[in-house]
Design a protein around this motif. Structure first.
Motif, PDB file in Angstrom:
ATOM      1  N   ASP A   6       0.860  -1.185   0.000  1.00  0.00           N
ATOM      2  CA  ASP A   6       0.000   0.000   0.000  1.00  0.00           C
ATOM      3  C   ASP A   6       0.893   1.231   0.000  1.00  0.00           C
ATOM      4  N   ALA A   7       0.984   1.902  -1.140  1.00  0.00           N
ATOM      5  CA  ALA A   7       1.826   3.087  -1.256  1.00  0.00           C
ATOM      6  C   ALA A   7       1.303   4.192  -0.338  1.00  0.00           C
ATOM      7  N   SER A  49      -5.784   4.539   3.774  1.00  0.00           N
ATOM      8  CA  SER A  49      -5.489   3.922   2.487  1.00  0.00           C
ATOM      9  C   SER A  49      -6.553   4.233   1.443  1.00  0.00           C
ATOM     10  N   ASN A  50      -6.112   4.392   0.211  1.00  0.00           N
ATOM     11  CA  ASN A  50      -7.027   4.607  -0.905  1.00  0.00           C
ATOM     12  C   ASN A  50      -7.488   3.290  -1.520  1.00  0.00           C
ATOM     13  N   LEU A  51      -6.950   2.169  -1.048  1.00  0.00           N
ATOM     14  CA  LEU A  51      -7.302   0.880  -1.635  1.00  0.00           C
ATOM     15  C   LEU A  51      -8.745   0.502  -1.299  1.00  0.00           C
ATOM     16  N   PRO A  52      -9.405  -0.241  -2.191  1.00  0.00           N
ATOM     17  CA  PRO A  52     -10.799  -0.635  -1.933  1.00  0.00           C
ATOM     18  C   PRO A  52     -10.923  -1.806  -0.970  1.00  0.00           C
ATOM     19  N   ASP A  75       9.403   1.180   4.690  1.00  0.00           N
ATOM     20  CA  ASP A  75       8.187   1.335   5.499  1.00  0.00           C
ATOM     21  C   ASP A  75       7.570   2.719   5.358  1.00  0.00           C
ATOM     22  N   ARG A  76       8.397   3.715   5.074  1.00  0.00           N
ATOM     23  CA  ARG A  76       7.858   5.072   4.913  1.00  0.00           C
ATOM     24  C   ARG A  76       7.176   5.250   3.566  1.00  0.00           C
ATOM     25  N   SER A  77       7.477   4.379   2.619  1.00  0.00           N
ATOM     26  CA  SER A  77       6.879   4.472   1.282  1.00  0.00           C
ATOM     27  C   SER A  77       5.768   3.456   1.054  1.00  0.00           C
ATOM     28  N   PHE A  78       5.882   2.278   1.670  1.00  0.00           N
ATOM     29  CA  PHE A  78       4.896   1.224   1.474  1.00  0.00           C
ATOM     30  C   PHE A  78       4.538   0.578   2.809  1.00  0.00           C
ATOM     31  N   ALA A  79       3.256   0.210   2.946  1.00  0.00           N
ATOM     32  CA  ALA A  79       2.825  -0.685   4.015  1.00  0.00           C
ATOM     33  C   ALA A  79       2.684  -2.059   3.377  1.00  0.00           C
ATOM     34  N   ASP A  83       0.154   1.505  -6.013  1.00  0.00           N
ATOM     35  CA  ASP A  83      -0.135   0.427  -5.079  1.00  0.00           C
ATOM     36  C   ASP A  83       0.137  -0.880  -5.814  1.00  0.00           C
ATOM     37  N   VAL A  84       0.636  -1.872  -5.091  1.00  0.00           N
ATOM     38  CA  VAL A  84       1.085  -3.110  -5.721  1.00  0.00           C
ATOM     39  C   VAL A  84       0.374  -4.289  -5.074  1.00  0.00           C
TER      40      VAL A  84
END
Length: 372
Positions: A190-191, A200-203, A219-223, A254-255
């Motif tokens: 999660d970016a 988070s913007n993820l659905p 960690d500061r860029s991705f969860a 986001d990946v």
């Protein structure tokens, strides 16, 4: 100029995105595209003109009443002229819109061909396992640009609708889908750069105990979320050099890794555009990621060696860790993922609901207090 793939280090050919359009070639492409069933649909322009004319007639009626009152008998001369202008503008707008649609498809098709790829204007309900592809209704990918070497990669824009009537909402994404060599555990990055005020913007929301902390700036860029018990596997996949690639090239996306696919998502942002700079960035991102996927192909899930699996994953095989077999013949089962690693455990986004609920209550209280 050379004809690279998304994973190539050679410069790509972006001239088709900005070069002057050859009208004869455009006409020929439109004819061939319609004949093959992949071109822009004629019904779109008809629908657009019908809607435009309806709006024009409504506007004409309102303006006409106003002019009749204002001009009196002179309005009888102005009204037909006004009607003619409005209809002409509606038809001109429809033709201009249709031409822009054709030119866009022509440019993207030419760009794809120049880079050894293919172009598809739209695909209804794409059958992909990523988190955004099973939500809502009216699911559709548009402007798909696909390459197959050194591996399958698809660039596309995507939308789906939730709710109905006045409560309906259209959600728009851009995505890049990359086919992997083997199924891998469900892992989400999660970016942090594209998260909103409420997180988070993820659905999808994931249970917090699946969050894995990694070293350095990552960690500061991705969860990073991985299935419980797969922490060591995630560390095998996300070695420091691979983390550096994601930080340098994919920090705006986001990946998601799911089955044997890697998805990069961009919310409310088009991935397939006519902007050469955007394509240069995406080709660099995909190339950087693909260059490190050979190590992922060697990953094996040790859990499958000792457990029966009555429900194999969609893209999975069987046990994956080499196990002693007959003397002199070590047994090396095919790749796969144990059931507990195939999907992350989700949770309900209570924090966002509570924040929105508190905001709604506060607004009602404010209106009541200052209503008089």
């Amino acid at each position: 100029m050379s004809t690279p793939s998304p994973g190539s280090t050679a410069a790509f050919d972006a001239r088709a995105l900005t070069a002057p359009v050859d009208r004869a070639r455009l006409t020929a492409w439109a004819r061939e595209a319609r004949a093959s069933g992949v071109g822009p649909r004629t019904g779109q322009i008809v629908l657009f003109i019908v809607i435009a004319l309806f709006i024009a007639f409504v506007g004409f009626g309102v303006v006409g009443v106003f002019l009749s009152v204002l001009l009196g008998s002179s309005g009888g001369i102005v009204m037909p002229l006004l009607m003619l202008v409005i209809v002409g503008l509606a038809v001109w707008g429809g033709i201009a819109w249709w031409n822009r649609l054709l030119v866009r498809g022509y440019r993207l098709a030419d760009f794809a061909a120049s880079n050894g790829m293919s172009y598809l204007p739209r695909l209804a309900d794409p059958q992909l396992p990523g988190m955004i592809f099973s939500l809502g209704h009216g699911r559709e990918s548009t402007d798909l640009v696909r390459g197959t070497s050194p591996r399958f990669a698809e660039f596309a824009n995507y939308r789906y609708t939730t709710g109905s009537g006045k409560e309906s909402q259209t959600h728009e994404w851009g995505y890049i889908a990359i086919k992997l060599d083997v199924p891998l555990p469900n892992i989400v990055l999660d970016a942090q750069s594209n998260n909103g005020l409420f997180g988070s913007n993820l659905p999808a929301a994931y249970q917090r105990h699946q969050r894995l902390s990694l070293e350095g700036d990552f960690d500061r860029s991705f969860a990073l979320y991985c299935p419980e018990g797969y922490e060591r596997d995630a560390l095998y996949l996300f070695t420091p050099d691979i983390m550096a690639r994601f930080l340098d090239s994919a920090s705006a996306f986001d990946v998601e890794i799911v089955d044997d696919w890697l998805f990069l998502y961009a919310q409310n942002r088009q991935v397939t555009t006519l902007d050469p700079a955007v394509w240069a960035q995406m080709f660099g991102t995909v190339g950087a990621v693909i260059a490190k996927l050979e190590q992922w192909a060697r990953w094996r899930d040790e859990r499958l060696g000792a457990a029966s699996d009555p429900a194999p994953a969609r893209f999975a095989g069987g046990p994956v860790t080499p196990t002693p077999g007959e003397p002199g013949r070590p047994w090396a089962p095919p790749p796969g993922v144990a059931p507990e690693g195939r999907r992350l455990k989700r949770t309900f986004p209570w924090a966002s609901v509570l924040v929105f609920g508190a905001a709604a209550v506060g607004w009602v209280v404010f209106r009541v207090m200052f209503a008089h």
